[in-house]
Structure formats: C-alpha cells, structure tokens
Design a protein around this motif. Structure first.
Motif, PDB file in Angstrom:
ATOM      1  N   LEU A   1       3.232  11.410  -0.013  1.00 26.46           N
ATOM      2  CA  LEU A   1       4.242  11.008   0.961  1.00 26.46           C
ATOM      3  C   LEU A   1       5.665  11.103   0.408  1.00 26.46           C
ATOM      4  N   THR A   2       5.792  11.051  -0.904  1.00 28.08           N
ATOM      5  CA  THR A   2       7.134  11.163  -1.520  1.00 28.08           C
ATOM      6  C   THR A   2       7.012  11.721  -2.924  1.00 28.08           C
TER       7      THR A   2
ATOM      8  N   ALA B   1       7.579   4.860   1.627  1.00 31.60           N
ATOM      9  CA  ALA B   1       8.721   4.872   2.553  1.00 31.60           C
ATOM     10  C   ALA B   1       9.962   4.291   1.879  1.00 31.60           C
TER      11      ALA B   1
ATOM     12  N   THR C   1      12.001   0.511  10.329  1.00 34.42           N
ATOM     13  CA  THR C   1      11.237   1.217   9.290  1.00 34.42           C
ATOM     14  C   THR C   1      11.754   0.742   7.926  1.00 34.42           C
TER      15      THR C   1
ATOM     16  N   GLU D   1      -4.783   5.461  -4.445  1.00 31.34           N
ATOM     17  CA  GLU D   1      -3.645   4.948  -3.667  1.00 31.34           C
ATOM     18  C   GLU D   1      -2.328   5.543  -4.184  1.00 31.34           C
TER      19      GLU D   1
ATOM     20  N   GLU E   1       6.183   0.175   8.449  1.00 32.72           N
ATOM     21  CA  GLU E   1       5.118   0.670   7.564  1.00 32.72           C
ATOM     22  C   GLU E   1       4.284  -0.448   6.937  1.00 32.72           C
TER      23      GLU E   1
ATOM     24  N   PRO F   1       1.455  -2.860   6.518  1.00 28.06           N
ATOM     25  CA  PRO F   1       0.145  -2.733   7.175  1.00 28.06           C
ATOM     26  C   PRO F   1      -0.415  -4.071   7.658  1.00 28.06           C
TER      27      PRO F   1
ATOM     28  N   GLU G   1       1.753   3.665   2.110  1.00 29.63           N
ATOM     29  CA  GLU G   1       2.720   4.015   3.168  1.00 29.63           C
ATOM     30  C   GLU G   1       4.034   3.262   2.992  1.00 29.63           C
TER      31      GLU G   1
ATOM     32  N   ARG H   1      -2.111   8.969  -2.959  1.00 29.32           N
ATOM     33  CA  ARG H   1      -1.715   8.983  -1.536  1.00 29.32           C
ATOM     34  C   ARG H   1      -0.203   8.841  -1.408  1.00 29.32           C
ATOM     35  N   ALA H   2       0.373   7.917  -2.189  1.00 28.47           N
ATOM     36  CA  ALA H   2       1.829   7.719  -2.140  1.00 28.47           C
ATOM     37  C   ALA H   2       2.547   8.998  -2.555  1.00 28.47           C
TER      38      ALA H   2
ATOM     39  N   ARG I   1       0.856  -1.198   0.000  1.00 28.23           N
ATOM     40  CA  ARG I   1       0.000   0.000   0.000  1.00 28.23           C
ATOM     41  C   ARG I   1       0.892   1.249   0.000  1.00 28.23           C
TER      42      ARG I   1
END
Ligand SMILES: Cc1cc2nc3c(=O)[nH]c(=O)nc-3n(C[C@H](O)[C@H](O)[C@H](O)COP(=O)(O)O)c2cc1C
Length: 324
Positions: free
Chosen positions: A63-64, A32, A298, A56, A207, A209, A28, A59-60, A26
């Motif tokens: 985050l980056t 990462a 992580t 999705e 991360e 899930p 996150e 969303r990624a 997913r």
C-alpha cells in the motif's frame, strides 16, 4: 513543511505518528498514515502469530513504499506472548522503526541495533524517558495523563510533562496524549517536543478497522466520557465510559481485586466492541481528546490537516507577537 529532529532522524516528511493500537493498528491504517508523510505503526500483538505479523507488514508494503513501523507492547501477563519471536518477525520483514511500550526495552536493544532498527520507546514520565535515553533508544514518545490506554500513575498532564522532558532530554521526543489537531501539534512544538503521537484521532478515521458505531461514539463524546480503571491495582488505564468500565471502577473502589473484574475486562469482550459495534460489550481505549474529534476523515487527511493547521497557528501566533 515542519521539519524537526524527529523527521530528520526517522526519514519521514511530517512530525505526526500514529501510535500502536491493539486491534486497530493494521496495515490499511498504518500505510495510509505513512503514505501521507507521517509514520504509521502496525501493532504486533494484534496479529495472532509472528508469521502473521510478517504478512501484515508485507500487506502494508503493497500500500505504500514509505516506512511503516511496528509497535511491541510488553505488558505483565500470566502467559506472555513470544515477544522476541515477534521482534524477529518484524526484523525479517524488513521493518526499520520499532515502537516499544509497557516495559523497559533494554533486553531487545542489542538485537534491534544489530539489524539497524531505530527504536521509539513510549513512556509516561520524565524519569522513564531519561532511562530510555540512557540505554540507547533513538527517540521517546511521552504520554501525558490525558492519553488513551496506560497513562501511568503520576497523573501529570502534557502541559507540564512535555516541557519538563524537553529540559532534561537530549534525544528527539514526541508529545503524546490529548493531541488531535494542528493546535495540538503547534503546542507540542512550542513546549519543546519534536512531533506528536496520536491514538484516539486515528482510531476515528476512515481506515481504522473498527465499527462505525465506535467512531460515532467518539464524535459525540466529550472530555468527561472516559473512566480510569485499575487505579487501585497500580495499572491505570483510560478507557471509554460505558456500563462495563463504570462497573469495573465500582467493584475495584469497593475493595475488589483483579479476579473480581477479570471477566469484565477480558480482551475478547473489548474486541467485540470494535468488531460488532456493541459499545457496552467490554472495555475499549479512548482519550479525553475525543472532545476535539468531530468527524471521521481519512488518515491521510488527518496528517495533512494537522500539519497545515499547525503551520497556520504558528504563523498567526508569530504575527501576533511581531512588533509593527
Ligand atoms: C484503541 C486504542 C488502543 C491502544 N493500544 C495500545 C497498545 O496496544 N500499545 C500501546 O503502546 N499503546 C496503545 N494505545 C495508546 C496509543 O498508542 C497512544 O499512546 C495514545 O492513544 C495517545 O493518546 P491519545 O489517544 O490522546 O492520542 C492505544 C490507544 C487506543 C485509542
């Protein structure tokens, strides 16, 4: 810095890829891995619809700003999902790297190339890697017998499979299966690969899930704690050893057919393992490499540690063989 043909061709910093993982890949986790300089991959079919895949990927992106890939796994099934719609969703979302697995990606290559998408095809043999090269994929990822999920039916471990592939392939390729740390990356490079693809290691990250109980089971697991199911059906899968997988092996070894195990292996039961942490609810994938996984860092730490330790191994090895 370890620069290879793969890092250069795909525009990433480190030759470390997080392979597609059903229910796990997913935003996150993928973000990462990519943020740390590796290549994170979102698993398309974990999303209930192609539209959810677009969301999705978005969303990624929040985050980056580094590239995140999408995995499309094409498996034989009675009612196939709308693969092409998922692909078009990935393209619409601006994805530029796609990992295909499970079947020949040829029917989709023209579409992908027309939109500038680079394709990594995951396979389990030298002959399939060569075929993928012939039809025009940009890179392959070769899963040895050690891997979680589907290792194919040839049972060749990475120590032979990877250099055998290096002798024949011209395109960049990743060693996959049985790799969880810098020793594995250094070994893969020594055997001729341009990087590594890891599944189980990233499954056991902060991360990822999945329930903590799953991560804890991996940390406690040894190289003996997996089962090969579906051998008699010619569709082998390596999964965690538990009450369900052992029962599946017993039934099939005794001559049972797929119908006899269908309920035991239902995807919904496996999903309960990950969501509820009930380790005997169903089957779930993990590789023999769990023997080397002893913590839950992580995903970024995994990327950094893998590269730093590989550099250290390569440097120490180089020193060990340098005449004084
Ligand atoms: C929980 C889990 C789910 C997976 N699901 C998929 C999948 O949907 N599609 C796929 O191509 N590979 C899948 N894989 C395989 C990984 O992408 C990768 O090839 C494999 O884990 C490499 O072996 P390793 O676990 O020893 O690193 C899965 C692996 C795990 C651990």
């Amino acid at each position: 810095m370890i620069t290879t043909r793969f890092t250069e061709a795909f525009g990433i910093e480190h030759p470390v890829v997080q392979g597609g993982m059903m229910w796990v890949g997913r935003a996150e986790l993928a973000a990462a891995v990519s943020e740390a300089g590796g290549l994170g991959i979102i698993t398309a079919l974990t999303q209930p619809t192609p539209h959810d895949l677009v969301r999705e990927v978005e969303r990624a992106r929040r985050l980056t700003d580094k590239p995140v890939g999408v995995n499309l796994t094409i498996l034989p099934t009675i009612s196939p999902p709308p693969y092409e719609d998922y692909l078009r969703a990935a393209i619409d979302a601006g994805v530029t790297i796609l990992e295909t697995a499970g079947a020949n990606p040829e029917p989709f290559l023209d579409l992908l190339k027309a939109h500038g998408v680079r394709v990594i095809h995951k396979c389990t043999s030298v002959r399939h890697a060569l075929k993928a090269e012939r039809i025009g994929v940009d890179a392959v990822s070769i899963d040895g017998f050690e891997c979680a999920g589907h290792p194919g039916e040839d049972d060749i471990g990475g120590l032979v499979l990877i250099p055998a592939a290096a002798d024949r392939l011209s395109i960049p390729f990743l060693a996959s299966g049985g790799i969880a740390d810098g020793r594995g990356l250094a070994a893969a490079l020594a055997l001729g690969a341009d990087g590594v693809n890891m599944g189980s290691r990233f499954l056991c990250s902060v991360e990822s899930p999945v329930a903590d109980a799953v991560k804890q089971r991996i940390v406690e697991g040894s190289e003996l704690d997996t089962e090969l199911i579906f051998r008699t059906l010619g569709n082998t899968a390596r999964v965690a050893s538990n009450e369900v997988s052992r029962e599946v092996v017993r039934i099939l070894d005794a001559g049972g057919d797929f119908a006899a195990v269908r309920d035991l292996v239902a995807g919904a039961r496996g999903r309960r393992v990950f969501e509820e942490g009930d380790l005997d609810a169903g089957i779930w994938s993990v590789g023999v490499v769990q023997a080397l996984i002893r913590d839950v860092p992580t995903a970024g730490e995994i990327v950094r540690r893998t590269v730093a330790d590989a550099e250290d191994v390569l440097r120490r090895r180089a020193l060990a063989v340098t005449p004084v």
